[in-house]
Motif scaffolding. Structure first.
Motif, PDB file in Angstrom:
ATOM      1  N   LEU A 111       6.557   8.157   4.139  1.00 32.27           N
ATOM      2  CA  LEU A 111       7.964   7.759   3.879  1.00 32.27           C
ATOM      3  C   LEU A 111       7.861   6.630   4.580  1.00 32.27           C
ATOM      4  CD1 LEU A 111       9.720  10.564   3.265  1.00 32.27           C
ATOM      5  CD2 LEU A 111       9.459   9.138   1.838  1.00 32.27           C
ATOM      6  N   GLU A 112       7.545   6.208   6.326  1.00 34.83           N
ATOM      7  CA  GLU A 112       7.692   5.264   6.704  1.00 34.83           C
ATOM      8  C   GLU A 112       7.372   3.809   6.648  1.00 34.83           C
ATOM      9  OE1 GLU A 112       6.913   5.011  11.709  1.00 34.83           O
ATOM     10  OE2 GLU A 112       6.025   6.235  10.582  1.00 34.83           O
ATOM     11  N   GLU A 113       6.345   4.629   6.344  1.00 30.61           N
ATOM     12  CA  GLU A 113       5.276   3.194   6.059  1.00 30.61           C
ATOM     13  C   GLU A 113       6.457   1.965   4.809  1.00 30.61           C
ATOM     14  OE1 GLU A 113       1.101   4.019   7.405  1.00 30.61           O
ATOM     15  OE2 GLU A 113       2.011   5.111   5.569  1.00 30.61           O
ATOM     16  N   LEU A 114       5.985   3.146   3.230  1.00 24.50           N
ATOM     17  CA  LEU A 114       7.570   2.869   3.112  1.00 24.50           C
ATOM     18  C   LEU A 114       8.705   2.569   2.449  1.00 24.50           C
ATOM     19  CD1 LEU A 114       7.993   2.723  -0.758  1.00 24.50           C
ATOM     20  CD2 LEU A 114       8.814   4.846   0.462  1.00 24.50           C
ATOM     21  N   PHE A 115       9.153   2.699   3.918  1.00 24.72           N
ATOM     22  CA  PHE A 115      10.523   2.032   3.716  1.00 24.72           C
ATOM     23  C   PHE A 115       9.786   0.930   4.473  1.00 24.72           C
ATOM     24  CE2 PHE A 115      13.042   6.850   2.908  1.00 24.72           C
ATOM     25  CZ  PHE A 115      13.002   6.116   2.170  1.00 24.72           C
ATOM     26  N   GLU A 116       9.773   0.593   5.255  1.00 28.40           N
ATOM     27  CA  GLU A 116       9.081  -0.270   6.464  1.00 28.40           C
ATOM     28  C   GLU A 116       8.503  -1.646   5.418  1.00 28.40           C
ATOM     29  OE1 GLU A 116       6.027  -2.312  10.179  1.00 28.40           O
ATOM     30  OE2 GLU A 116       6.290  -0.430   9.859  1.00 28.40           O
ATOM     31  N   ILE A 117       8.010  -1.334   4.587  1.00 26.06           N
ATOM     32  CA  ILE A 117       7.535  -2.745   3.196  1.00 26.06           C
ATOM     33  C   ILE A 117       8.701  -2.646   2.842  1.00 26.06           C
ATOM     34  CG2 ILE A 117       6.029  -2.904   2.005  1.00 26.06           C
ATOM     35  CD1 ILE A 117       4.547  -3.253   4.199  1.00 26.06           C
ATOM     36  N   MET A 118       9.604  -2.200   2.582  1.00 25.67           N
ATOM     37  CA  MET A 118      11.062  -3.021   1.974  1.00 25.67           C
ATOM     38  C   MET A 118      11.532  -3.749   2.708  1.00 25.67           C
ATOM     39  SD  MET A 118      12.149   0.671  -0.155  1.00 25.67           S
ATOM     40  CE  MET A 118      14.140   0.280  -0.969  1.00 25.67           C
ATOM     41  N   THR A 119      11.525  -3.151   3.837  1.00 25.82           N
ATOM     42  CA  THR A 119      12.590  -3.507   4.963  1.00 25.82           C
ATOM     43  C   THR A 119      12.210  -4.990   5.057  1.00 25.82           C
ATOM     44  OG1 THR A 119      13.498  -1.655   6.271  1.00 25.82           O
ATOM     45  CG2 THR A 119      13.356  -3.552   7.559  1.00 25.82           C
ATOM     46  N   LEU A 120      10.730  -5.221   5.725  1.00 21.08           N
ATOM     47  CA  LEU A 120       9.736  -6.343   5.421  1.00 21.08           C
ATOM     48  C   LEU A 120      10.289  -6.988   3.979  1.00 21.08           C
ATOM     49  CD1 LEU A 120       6.900  -5.227   7.314  1.00 21.08           C
ATOM     50  CD2 LEU A 120       8.746  -6.362   7.829  1.00 21.08           C
ATOM     51  N   ASN A 121      10.285  -6.269   3.052  1.00 16.21           N
ATOM     52  CA  ASN A 121      10.494  -7.291   2.098  1.00 16.21           C
ATOM     53  C   ASN A 121      12.239  -8.125   1.763  1.00 16.21           C
ATOM     54  OD1 ASN A 121       8.129  -7.985   0.172  1.00 16.21           O
ATOM     55  ND2 ASN A 121       8.605  -5.884  -0.225  1.00 16.21           N
ATOM     56  N   GLN A 122      12.719  -6.797   2.027  1.00 11.41           N
ATOM     57  CA  GLN A 122      14.236  -7.322   2.270  1.00 11.41           C
ATOM     58  C   GLN A 122      14.700  -8.393   3.421  1.00 11.41           C
ATOM     59  OE1 GLN A 122      16.558  -4.405   3.841  1.00 11.41           O
ATOM     60  NE2 GLN A 122      18.565  -4.976   3.735  1.00 11.41           N
ATOM     61  N   LEU A 123      14.042  -8.831   4.359  1.00 12.69           N
ATOM     62  CA  LEU A 123      14.475  -9.542   5.175  1.00 12.69           C
ATOM     63  C   LEU A 123      13.480 -10.902   5.459  1.00 12.69           C
ATOM     64  CD1 LEU A 123      14.706  -6.790   8.407  1.00 12.69           C
ATOM     65  CD2 LEU A 123      16.295  -8.281   7.047  1.00 12.69           C
ATOM     66  N   GLY A 124      12.903 -10.447   4.492  1.00  7.19           N
ATOM     67  CA  GLY A 124      11.684 -11.797   3.987  1.00  7.19           C
ATOM     68  C   GLY A 124      10.779 -12.127   5.025  1.00  7.19           C
ATOM     69  N   TYR A 125      10.044 -11.299   5.802  1.00  6.31           N
ATOM     70  CA  TYR A 125       8.812 -11.742   6.402  1.00  6.31           C
ATOM     71  C   TYR A 125       7.893 -11.087   5.627  1.00  6.31           C
ATOM     72  CZ  TYR A 125      11.763 -10.468  10.816  1.00  6.31           C
ATOM     73  OH  TYR A 125      12.681 -10.791  11.664  1.00  6.31           O
ATOM     74  N   ILE A 126       8.306 -10.882   4.543  1.00  7.35           N
ATOM     75  CA  ILE A 126       6.366 -11.074   3.829  1.00  7.35           C
ATOM     76  C   ILE A 126       7.196 -10.357   2.473  1.00  7.35           C
ATOM     77  CG2 ILE A 126       4.468  -9.467   4.887  1.00  7.35           C
ATOM     78  CD1 ILE A 126       5.634  -7.072   3.175  1.00  7.35           C
ATOM     79  N   GLN A 127       7.165 -11.461   1.364  1.00 10.73           N
ATOM     80  CA  GLN A 127       7.064 -11.265  -0.358  1.00 10.73           C
ATOM     81  C   GLN A 127       5.679 -10.853  -1.206  1.00 10.73           C
ATOM     82  OE1 GLN A 127      10.687 -11.781  -2.081  1.00 10.73           O
ATOM     83  NE2 GLN A 127      11.098 -11.695   0.300  1.00 10.73           N
ATOM     84  N   LYS A 128       4.973  -9.357  -1.565  1.00  8.89           N
ATOM     85  CA  LYS A 128       4.452  -8.730  -1.340  1.00  8.89           C
ATOM     86  C   LYS A 128       4.931  -6.960  -2.166  1.00  8.89           C
ATOM     87  CE  LYS A 128       1.770  -9.906   2.363  1.00  8.89           C
ATOM     88  NZ  LYS A 128       0.853  -9.448   3.835  1.00  8.89           N
ATOM     89  N   PRO A 129       4.358  -7.161  -3.949  1.00  3.91           N
ATOM     90  CA  PRO A 129       4.564  -5.781  -4.380  1.00  3.91           C
ATOM     91  C   PRO A 129       4.854  -4.880  -3.608  1.00  3.91           C
ATOM     92  CG  PRO A 129       2.721  -7.281  -5.132  1.00  3.91           C
ATOM     93  CD  PRO A 129       3.075  -7.992  -4.731  1.00  3.91           C
ATOM     94  N   LEU A 130       5.580  -3.920  -4.073  1.00  2.00           N
ATOM     95  CA  LEU A 130       5.424  -2.191  -3.243  1.00  2.00           C
ATOM     96  C   LEU A 130       5.626  -1.553  -5.032  1.00  2.00           C
ATOM     97  CD1 LEU A 130       5.829  -0.692  -1.302  1.00  2.00           C
ATOM     98  CD2 LEU A 130       8.100  -1.067  -0.848  1.00  2.00           C
ATOM     99  N   ALA A 131       4.885  -0.932  -4.175  1.00  4.96           N
ATOM    100  CA  ALA A 131       5.106  -0.180  -5.834  1.00  4.96           C
ATOM    101  C   ALA A 131       4.939   2.100  -5.366  1.00  4.96           C
ATOM    102  CB  ALA A 131       3.819   0.265  -6.691  1.00  4.96           C
ATOM    103  N   LEU A 132       5.935   2.642  -5.986  1.00  5.93           N
ATOM    104  CA  LEU A 132       5.557   4.208  -5.791  1.00  5.93           C
ATOM    105  C   LEU A 132       5.016   4.765  -7.185  1.00  5.93           C
ATOM    106  CD1 LEU A 132       9.480   4.538  -5.250  1.00  5.93           C
ATOM    107  CD2 LEU A 132       7.360   4.721  -3.084  1.00  5.93           C
ATOM    108  N   TYR A 133       3.619   5.338  -6.879  1.00  7.70           N
ATOM    109  CA  TYR A 133       2.527   6.160  -7.684  1.00  7.70           C
ATOM    110  C   TYR A 133       3.381   7.156  -7.434  1.00  7.70           C
ATOM    111  CZ  TYR A 133      -1.813   7.394  -9.772  1.00  7.70           C
ATOM    112  OH  TYR A 133      -2.249   8.056 -10.683  1.00  7.70           O
TER     113      TYR A 133
END
Length: 190
Positions: A111-133
């Motif tokens: 969950l921590e990793e999931l939210f970190e990627i969501m945050t990085l995408n939100q702030l524009g540090y990355i723009q990469k697809p994020l999926a929940l299996y």
């Protein structure tokens, strides 16, 4: 996309559906000639997906802090094993190496990793697809909470909409391959 970072449990979970889901995801990654980046564990869902990929001759990159190597949970048969000093280093390198991200069922670390990627995408540090299996509806209650958070004005609907969610690994990877960012921070819009 060439490398997919997968976040998942260091446990197998109680239901055999989670183990089956890990094997199915591995088969879909193999079919698409995608490489795996993950937390380098030999245990739980982490070990299952890595072993499936390795049996097929796929490349598997593991990143693990020395403290976990010391307690013998590192998978030593990987294509490449990177040992780092801290969990923070591990997470950043996993985020950097992946062209896209999948969160399988897992615990607090996942969950921590999931939210970190969501945050990085939100702030524009990355723009990469994020999926929940979403094997066996594992993330349904979390998705309900995120929807509530959006309704209450704490999460932009565009960010929530950018999550790719399915219990079908094939569909998930197809959507990831076709990904275009749906959420771009307003301060970057020109």
């Amino acid at each position: 996309m060439k490398k997919i970072t997968v976040y998942c449990g260091s446990n197998k979970g109680r239901d055999s559906a989670f183990e089956a889901g890990a094997k199915t995801l591995a088969k879909e990654l193999i079919k698409r000639n995608l490489e795996l980046v993950y937390g380098a564990g030999k245990v739980g869902l982490m070990g299952i997906i890595a072993d499936e990929m390795l049996r097929a001759g796929s490349k598997v990159y593991g990143i693990i802090p020395q403290s976990l190597v010391n307690i013998e949970v590192a998978h030593l048969g990987l294509t490449e094993l990177t040992v780092v000093e801290t969990m923070r280093d591990r997470k950043w390198l996993m985020a950097e190496k992946g062209d896209g991200f999948i969160a399988m069922p897992g615990g607090i670390g996942t969950l921590e990793e999931l939210f970190e990627i969501m945050t990085l995408n939100q702030l524009g540090y990355i723009q990469k697809p994020l999926a929940l299996y979403n094997v066996k509806g594992y993330y349904n209650k979390l998705l309900d909470f995120l929807s509530f958070s959006s309704q209450e004005g704490f999460l932009r609907q565009e960010q929530l909409d950018s999550l790719i969610v399915s219990d079908d690994a094939e569909w998930l990877l197809e959507r990831m391959a076709a990904y275009t960012p749906k959420y771009i921070p307003k301060w970057e819009v020109k």
